[in-house]
Design an enzyme around this catalytic site. Sequence first.
Site, PDB file in Angstrom:
ATOM      1  N   ASP A 176       0.845  -1.206   0.000  1.00  0.00           N
ATOM      2  CA  ASP A 176       0.000   0.000   0.000  1.00  0.00           C
ATOM      3  C   ASP A 176       0.879   1.254   0.000  1.00  0.00           C
ATOM      4  O   ASP A 176       0.602   2.230  -0.697  1.00  0.00           O
ATOM      5  CB  ASP A 176      -0.923  -0.025   1.220  1.00  0.00           C
ATOM      6  CG  ASP A 176      -1.702  -1.331   1.287  1.00  0.00           C
ATOM      7  OD1 ASP A 176      -2.451  -1.613   0.350  1.00  0.00           O
ATOM      8  OD2 ASP A 176      -1.526  -2.089   2.266  1.00  0.00           O
ATOM      9  N   HIS A 204      -4.580  -3.687   6.130  1.00  0.00           N
ATOM     10  CA  HIS A 204      -4.397  -3.893   4.685  1.00  0.00           C
ATOM     11  C   HIS A 204      -5.768  -4.234   4.093  1.00  0.00           C
ATOM     12  O   HIS A 204      -6.133  -5.389   3.908  1.00  0.00           O
ATOM     13  CB  HIS A 204      -3.384  -5.006   4.395  1.00  0.00           C
ATOM     14  CG  HIS A 204      -3.360  -5.379   2.944  1.00  0.00           C
ATOM     15  ND1 HIS A 204      -2.915  -4.521   1.961  1.00  0.00           N
ATOM     16  CD2 HIS A 204      -3.753  -6.493   2.294  1.00  0.00           C
ATOM     17  CE1 HIS A 204      -3.040  -5.105   0.785  1.00  0.00           C
ATOM     18  NE2 HIS A 204      -3.548  -6.304   0.953  1.00  0.00           N
TER      19      HIS A 204
END
Length: 343
Positions: A176, A204
């Site tokens: 990310d 996540h």
Amino acid sequence: MGTGAEEIAVTGEGDDGMKKPIRVAVTGAAGNIGYALLWRIASGDCFGTNQPVILQLLEIPPGMQRLDGVIMELKDSAFSLLHGIVGTDDPNIAFNEADAIFLVGSRPRTKDMDRSDLVAANGPIFVGQGKAIDAMASPNVKVVTVGNPCNTNALIACANAPSIPSRQFSAMTRLDQNRAVGQMAEHAGVPASKIHDVFIWGNHANTMYPDPRFATVDGKMATEIFDREWLQGSFLDTVATRGKAIIVARGASSAASAASAATDHMRDWWQGSNGRIVSMALPSEGWYGVPEGLVFSFPCRCENGDVIVVEDLPVDSFAQSKIDENVAVLLEEREAVSELLGS
Ligand code: NAX
């Protein structure tokens, strides 16, 4: 190869200037991420070009034939740093004396599954693997969980490995972060190397928050270069939904970029982050008010093999609302797996 293990001396090269080999375990080694990750590890990208490795690869029985093929290809790559390979479907063999572990193997989410189905399907895997890590791994082992839902899977593995300090468990939000770096670099028209200190808060999942407030672009504050509308709008949305966009475009989930992020995560932990802020999801010790034990992505620096959470960053109301949103989701996931967390 069946259920057993095989250790192969892959190279007979001289060891001048080389360290003693370390044992690196990778689960789900015959999967898509494994296929990219193993080559990065064996080439020295993760642990250094003077650090030989013995790969200890775990699969489930239906994956063993594919794993045989992967091992053949690793041998055919003639890596000078690869001092041995073990292929097995027994976690006790895979984690034996492991110095670093990548927990990648788990069931990917299919169209008919929601997040709670994924938690239910994959949680039990991490009970057995946590116990095997506890029994077999090096006491100094560093564990990164990639298999989804990675924060909660890391929580389960950690809870089932009581003899290993919780700071040695982590989950991966580096993909990310790297996505956030990529978006900023593209938007500013600079190489990714010019972007520093953008990091991820939380889970996540698409609730996570790529925090741009301390990021720099070629030495200037990102908040001065980009407008707030972009940072809180399309930047945030693109990073948060990138996984889905890749599935739509490629017909398969991110694999090479996930392997690259797992390499970055472990490399920084092992070799240091050179003062830069990086994202790692760790069992909370109460940092930023996140309930103790929840595996939550924080701003971190890595030094001398340790992770240090950067504890003194100011949190504005937008960041706080995102932190709260992620805490709520992770508390719900923790509740859903409470019976897997041991006593
Ligand atoms: P694949 O389905 O290609 O590979 C998974 C492999 O794991 C298979 O070979 C399977 O046989 C094996 N496996 C399943 N259960 C196992 C067990 N109990 N022990 C050992 N091996 C086992 O998936 P792949 O694309 O490699 O993705 C792996 C995991 O990473 C998935 O859970 C996926 O959702 C997750 N991801 C996590 C990301 C992150 O940023 N944290 C991003 C990429 C990826 O989506």
